[in-house]
Design an enzyme around this catalytic site. Structure first.
Site: not given
Length: 351
Positions: A48, A73, A87, A152, A177
């Site tokens: 977000h 996230r 990586d 969620e 959510d």
């Protein structure tokens, strides 16, 4: 030489609750400021917040140099994207909107090298291996990756047992959510939502997985910890900054005088108009009135006091130092003129 020890994962495995903060400012300088705090972990948000892999990596770097542990996230749980994050040296990843056991198992494969997974072998190019300076990285990396999945919505809750049967390290509950999906958008504190979240945390802990949540509600934070949640985010940098800067502005503006103007309207129906106006605004503002006195205060700071005499209505209109006093006068007068349509009504304003 093995892959670097994941201190965040090690603490969770030891059963030590880790408290954290959400980092959504999408700015390295802001992340470095947050890293001077004593949060155990800081989550850099790519779902977000306006981040991409490069900006997340820069924030992860400054957090790594502090006493906090970085978590990132992803915007979505795509295998190619997970590979890039790993990586880049991100050992702790949170994947949003996981709704099935099959999806969870795909994510597990995405964070592991063959033959246990599908992570592409490109460690010679990767920051994760210190650019091939860690000779045993490929053989030891899997154990140091912490995969957290976000449940969620109702589909995720229905599939929770199957998700828990996978090799994910932990499950993060998303109340906001979930509240929207349950028909309570904007109300994560709704009883139905809270009960669902607490039940899910209980099930996650019982399955031997790490349970986590972001909630700004101290009572909910306490309940989650008491149920065994081990990674808990208690605040958001954007929220903290917004609240602090708005409070600072309010305090600064409070040093300045309010704007005020008084007026008088000649009318023998002053008490009637006073009560009509107060009743009209009672559903929008704080209002108090009787036959001769009235007061109105709107959330934005516009205020009005009224005194009704036998032949006149006296008014005092006020706003904060940066309010639009002229517009407020126009609004007051427009309403009173409408109520007094049977007479030639006007307010004589005096600064």
């Amino acid at each position: 030489m093995p892959a670097p020890l994941n201190a965040f994962k090690a603490a969770l495995q030891a059963g030590q609750p880790q408290v954290g903060c959400w980092i959504g400012m999408a700015d390295t300088y802001a992340a470095e400021i947050a890293a001077t705090s004593q949060f155990d972990w800081l989550l850099v948000d790519g779902e977000h917040a306006p981040n991409d892999l490069r900006s997340i990596l820069e924030q992860v770097r400054v957090i790594e140099g502090s006493g906090s542990q970085p978590v990132a996230r992803l915007p979505i749980g795509e295998t190619w994207m997970i590979k890039q994050y790993l990586d880049a040296g991100v050992q702790n990843i949170l994947v949003p909107m996981v709704e099935s056991g099959d999806q969870a198992r795909d994510l597990v494969r995405a964070v592991r090298y063959p033959p246990y997974g599908v992570r592409g072998v490109g460690s010679a190019l990767a920051r994760a291996s210190r650019f091939a300076a860690i000779p045993d990285y490929l053989k030891t990396a899997d154990k140091q990756i912490c995969l957290l999945v976000q449940v969620e919505n109702r589909a995720g809750l229905e599939a929770l047992d199957d998700i828990l049967a996978s090799d994910v390290d932990g499950v993060f509950l998303g109340p906001s959510d979930l509240a929207a999906d349950m028909g309570h958008i904007g109300d994560a504190s709704h009883t139905e939502v809270v009960e669902a979240v607490l039940d899910a945390i209980t099930r996650v802990v019982a399955a031997g997985k790490f349970a986590g949540i972001l909630t700004l509600d101290p009572a909910m934070q306490r309940k989650c910890l008491d149920l065994g949640a081990t990674f808990l985010a208690t605040n958001i940098d954007v929220t903290l900054f917004a609240q602090a800067v708005r409070r600072a502005a309010d305090e600064a503006l409070a040093l300045l005088p309010d704007q005020s103007v008084s007026g008088v309207a000649k009318t023998e129906a002053a008490s009637k108009y006073l009560q009509q106006l107060c009743k009209h605004w009672s559903h929008k503002a704080q209002v108090a009135f009787d036959d001769t006195h009235g007061s109105v205060e709107f959330p934005g700071g516009s205020r009005l006091t009224l005194v009704a005499g036998e032949t006149s209505l006296s008014l005092t209109a006020q706003t904060g130092p940066r309010g639009d006093l002229t517009r407020w006068q126009e609004v007051i007068e427009a309403h009173l003129v409408r109520f007094a349509f049977r007479e030639d009504f006007s307010i004589d304003w005096v600064d």
